[in-house]
Design a protein around this motif. Structure first.
Motif, PDB file in Angstrom:
ATOM      1  N   UNK A 198      33.670  32.283  55.593  1.00 44.59           N
ATOM      2  CA  UNK A 198      34.405  32.860  54.466  1.00 44.59           C
ATOM      3  C   UNK A 198      35.817  33.244  54.885  1.00 44.59           C
ATOM      4  N   UNK A 199      35.969  33.782  56.090  1.00 42.02           N
ATOM      5  CA  UNK A 199      37.303  34.125  56.599  1.00 42.02           C
ATOM      6  C   UNK A 199      38.177  32.878  56.654  1.00 42.02           C
ATOM      7  N   UNK A 200      37.636  31.784  57.171  1.00 35.90           N
ATOM      8  CA  UNK A 200      38.412  30.550  57.305  1.00 35.90           C
ATOM      9  C   UNK A 200      38.758  29.956  55.942  1.00 35.90           C
ATOM     10  N   UNK A 201      37.793  29.968  55.021  1.00 33.67           N
ATOM     11  CA  UNK A 201      38.051  29.427  53.683  1.00 33.67           C
ATOM     12  C   UNK A 201      39.122  30.249  52.976  1.00 33.67           C
ATOM     13  N   UNK A 202      39.034  31.585  53.102  1.00 28.21           N
ATOM     14  CA  UNK A 202      40.014  32.447  52.452  1.00 28.21           C
ATOM     15  C   UNK A 202      41.400  32.225  53.033  1.00 28.21           C
ATOM     16  N   UNK A 203      41.485  32.063  54.348  1.00 31.01           N
ATOM     17  CA  UNK A 203      42.780  31.793  54.976  1.00 31.01           C
ATOM     18  C   UNK A 203      43.389  30.510  54.413  1.00 31.01           C
ATOM     19  N   UNK A 204      42.571  29.489  54.277  1.00 31.41           N
ATOM     20  CA  UNK A 204      43.097  28.210  53.797  1.00 31.41           C
ATOM     21  C   UNK A 204      43.506  28.293  52.329  1.00 31.41           C
ATOM     22  N   UNK A 205      42.706  28.981  51.528  1.00 27.02           N
ATOM     23  CA  UNK A 205      43.064  29.138  50.115  1.00 27.02           C
ATOM     24  C   UNK A 205      44.393  29.879  49.981  1.00 27.02           C
ATOM     25  N   UNK A 206      44.569  30.888  50.808  1.00 25.23           N
ATOM     26  CA  UNK A 206      45.797  31.678  50.724  1.00 25.23           C
ATOM     27  C   UNK A 206      47.018  30.845  51.103  1.00 25.23           C
ATOM     28  N   UNK A 207      46.818  29.883  51.988  1.00 25.20           N
ATOM     29  CA  UNK A 207      47.936  29.031  52.413  1.00 25.20           C
ATOM     30  C   UNK A 207      48.196  27.877  51.460  1.00 25.20           C
ATOM     31  N   UNK A 208      47.117  27.288  50.896  1.00 21.17           N
ATOM     32  CA  UNK A 208      47.262  25.994  50.234  1.00 21.17           C
ATOM     33  C   UNK A 208      47.041  25.994  48.728  1.00 21.17           C
ATOM     34  N   UNK A 209      46.419  27.039  48.168  1.00 21.72           N
ATOM     35  CA  UNK A 209      46.150  27.056  46.723  1.00 21.72           C
ATOM     36  C   UNK A 209      47.224  27.872  45.999  1.00 21.72           C
ATOM     37  N   UNK A 210      47.938  27.286  45.042  1.00 29.43           N
ATOM     38  CA  UNK A 210      49.000  28.026  44.343  1.00 29.43           C
ATOM     39  C   UNK A 210      48.496  29.297  43.667  1.00 29.43           C
ATOM     40  N   UNK A 211      47.298  29.239  43.076  1.00 29.89           N
ATOM     41  CA  UNK A 211      46.778  30.426  42.383  1.00 29.89           C
ATOM     42  C   UNK A 211      46.446  31.522  43.384  1.00 29.89           C
ATOM     43  N   UNK A 212      45.684  31.180  44.409  1.00 36.64           N
ATOM     44  CA  UNK A 212      45.300  32.185  45.407  1.00 36.64           C
ATOM     45  C   UNK A 212      46.529  32.741  46.122  1.00 36.64           C
ATOM     46  N   UNK A 213      47.518  31.900  46.354  1.00 34.34           N
ATOM     47  CA  UNK A 213      48.727  32.328  47.055  1.00 34.34           C
ATOM     48  C   UNK A 213      49.540  33.325  46.230  1.00 34.34           C
ATOM     49  N   UNK A 214      49.402  33.275  44.902  1.00 27.77           N
ATOM     50  CA  UNK A 214      50.227  34.129  44.038  1.00 27.77           C
ATOM     51  C   UNK A 214      49.606  35.498  43.760  1.00 27.77           C
ATOM     52  N   UNK A 215      48.368  35.720  44.222  1.00 31.06           N
ATOM     53  CA  UNK A 215      47.681  36.960  43.871  1.00 31.06           C
ATOM     54  C   UNK A 215      48.156  38.147  44.705  1.00 31.06           C
ATOM     55  N   UNK A 216      48.006  39.333  44.108  1.00 30.46           N
ATOM     56  CA  UNK A 216      48.324  40.603  44.771  1.00 30.46           C
ATOM     57  C   UNK A 216      47.131  41.539  44.589  1.00 30.46           C
ATOM     58  N   UNK A 217      47.178  42.674  45.288  1.00 28.68           N
ATOM     59  CA  UNK A 217      46.114  43.663  45.082  1.00 28.68           C
ATOM     60  C   UNK A 217      46.022  44.033  43.600  1.00 28.68           C
ATOM     61  N   UNK A 218      47.179  44.204  42.988  1.00 22.72           N
ATOM     62  CA  UNK A 218      47.206  44.640  41.581  1.00 22.72           C
ATOM     63  C   UNK A 218      46.659  43.568  40.644  1.00 22.72           C
ATOM     64  N   UNK A 219      47.015  42.311  40.884  1.00 27.32           N
ATOM     65  CA  UNK A 219      46.566  41.246  39.978  1.00 27.32           C
ATOM     66  C   UNK A 219      45.063  40.996  40.088  1.00 27.32           C
ATOM     67  N   UNK A 220      44.470  41.377  41.226  1.00 24.76           N
ATOM     68  CA  UNK A 220      43.045  41.138  41.436  1.00 24.76           C
ATOM     69  C   UNK A 220      42.164  42.254  40.889  1.00 24.76           C
ATOM     70  N   UNK A 221      42.761  43.368  40.476  1.00 22.31           N
ATOM     71  CA  UNK A 221      41.967  44.509  40.016  1.00 22.31           C
ATOM     72  C   UNK A 221      40.988  44.126  38.896  1.00 22.31           C
ATOM     73  N   UNK A 222      41.419  43.397  37.854  1.00 17.20           N
ATOM     74  CA  UNK A 222      40.461  43.057  36.791  1.00 17.20           C
ATOM     75  C   UNK A 222      39.262  42.260  37.303  1.00 17.20           C
ATOM     76  N   UNK A 223      39.491  41.384  38.276  1.00 17.60           N
ATOM     77  CA  UNK A 223      38.393  40.575  38.809  1.00 17.60           C
ATOM     78  C   UNK A 223      37.421  41.437  39.611  1.00 17.60           C
ATOM     79  N   UNK A 224      37.957  42.410  40.355  1.00 17.13           N
ATOM     80  CA  UNK A 224      37.107  43.301  41.130  1.00 17.13           C
ATOM     81  C   UNK A 224      36.176  44.087  40.208  1.00 17.13           C
ATOM     82  N   UNK A 225      36.737  44.616  39.130  1.00 16.82           N
ATOM     83  CA  UNK A 225      35.934  45.383  38.176  1.00 16.82           C
ATOM     84  C   UNK A 225      34.913  44.468  37.496  1.00 16.82           C
ATOM     85  N   UNK A 226      35.361  43.291  37.075  1.00 16.94           N
ATOM     86  CA  UNK A 226      34.482  42.358  36.383  1.00 16.94           C
ATOM     87  C   UNK A 226      33.312  41.928  37.265  1.00 16.94           C
TER      88      UNK A 226
END
Length: 339
Positions: A115-143
């Motif tokens: 999971x660590x490796x997959x997350x690292x790669x998503x953060x580097x290569x996926x435009x959506x994952x790369x654009x996220x912030x702590x604040x933008x992820x709040x709704x997903x955490x609650x959901x």
């Protein structure tokens, strides 16, 4: 003679092989199709010669009939190659024996490394994952947290595994974002960003340390009489930790005010009651519908009920009735009863 297949886990340090694997690697000619196999330097240091070859299932099957052959499998297991070898071996009059020797085993929790490796790669290569912030992820955490709650209430434990994975992803995502704030050695920092930087290992280490500290009856020599004393000890240790940090502790310290209002009211009443606050403090709140709701929460607790669970149960029954009404309307059966 056998074909000995030695497998290794990518989640275990490559030099750490089981004794059976070391014995197998000394049993005959050692081959691999993986030029970059991480075990190669360690085998070379141990004096074990490994030939990197282009896999030829038919040739392997033929050679294994007359001499022991050791195949160091790629870390993905070489499954396609092994199936091809099986077909080639069965085509022979006297097929060779295949012996599987696990060189290393995953420890519990090892897949978290994936999971660590997959997350690292998503953060580097996926435009959506790369654009996220702590604040933008709040709704997903609650959901995701509520989706876990839903599967538990429904008793759908097969779905619980997936929903817990989605919730774990949120923990991993936030940890990965925080990791990006870690300042490399030698670079200047104002101190604030450096303190805010951490990674998933820091998160895991923090909760491990906390659990050990707050369970002295498990990790030390403290004796307890039951679950109630465990809870009391937890609060006492927590208060001591906060005092050591110079934090001012009140009866309501740590109550998250951003939680849903019904559970917030219940937690405030529970904490205040545990601290011995007079029950009258909940009387005569500012007039309005909110005060009446708060009074109902208090009434539920006085009766030993969880107001959140009670309202959720009523909401589920209401949902059932609406769904029944919709179904009856579609079938032209009229309005159903509520019995």
């Amino acid at each position: 003679m056998p074909l000995i297949v030695v497998t290794t886990s990518p989640r275990v340090a490559p030099g750490l092989l089981a004794p059976a694997a070391w014995r197998a690697l000394s049993a005959g000619r050692v081959l691999t199709g993986s030029v970059g196999h991480p075990c190669l330097p360690y085998l070379d240091e141990a004096g074990i010669a490994v030939e990197v070859v282009t896999p030829d299932p038919a040739a392997l099957a033929a050679e294994a009939r007359t001499a022991a052959v050791v195949w160091l499998a790629a870390q993905d297991g070489d499954e396609d190659l092994m199936r091809a070898f099986g077909r080639a071996a069965l085509a022979l009059d006297e097929p060779p024996v295949v012996e599987l020797v696990p060189g290393s085993y995953d420890l519990p929790g090892a897949r978290l490394l994936d999971l660590v490796q997959v997350m690292d790669r998503l953060r580097r290569e996926c435009p959506w994952d790369r654009s996220q912030t702590h604040e933008s992820l709040v709704p997903y955490l609650v959901e995701e947290a509520y989706e876990v709650l839903e599967t538990i209430h429904e008793g759908d434990y097969s779905a619980l595994r997936e929903e817990l994975g989605d919730l774990l992803l949120q923990v991993m995502f936030h940890s990965r974002l925080a990791q990006e704030r870690v300042v490399p050695p030698g670079e200047e920092t104002d101190g604030e960003d450096e303190a805010a930087g951490f990674d998933i290992d820091d998160v895991a280490a923090g909760i491990v340390d906390k659990l050990v500290r707050r369970h002295p009856h498990v990790f030390s020599d403290v004796a307890v009489s039951g679950a109630g004393e465990v809870s009391d000890n937890w609060e006492t240790i927590k208060a001591a930790e906060q005092a050591a940090k110079g934090e001012t502790r009140t009866a309501l310290s740590g109550v998250p005010m951003g939680q849903p209002a019904l559970s917030l009211a219940a937690q405030l009443l529970r904490r205040a009651g545990r601290a011995g606050a007079p029950a009258a403090l909940a009387d005569d709140l500012p007039a309005g519908f909110g005060a009446r709701l708060f009074a109902l929460v208090r009434q539920a607790q006085d009766e030993g009920l969880d107001p959140e669970a009670e309202l959720r149960s009523a909401a589920r029954e209401y949902r059932r009735r609406v769904e029944e009404w919709e179904s009856a309307a579609v079938e032209g059966l009229g309005t159903p009863t509520t019995s």
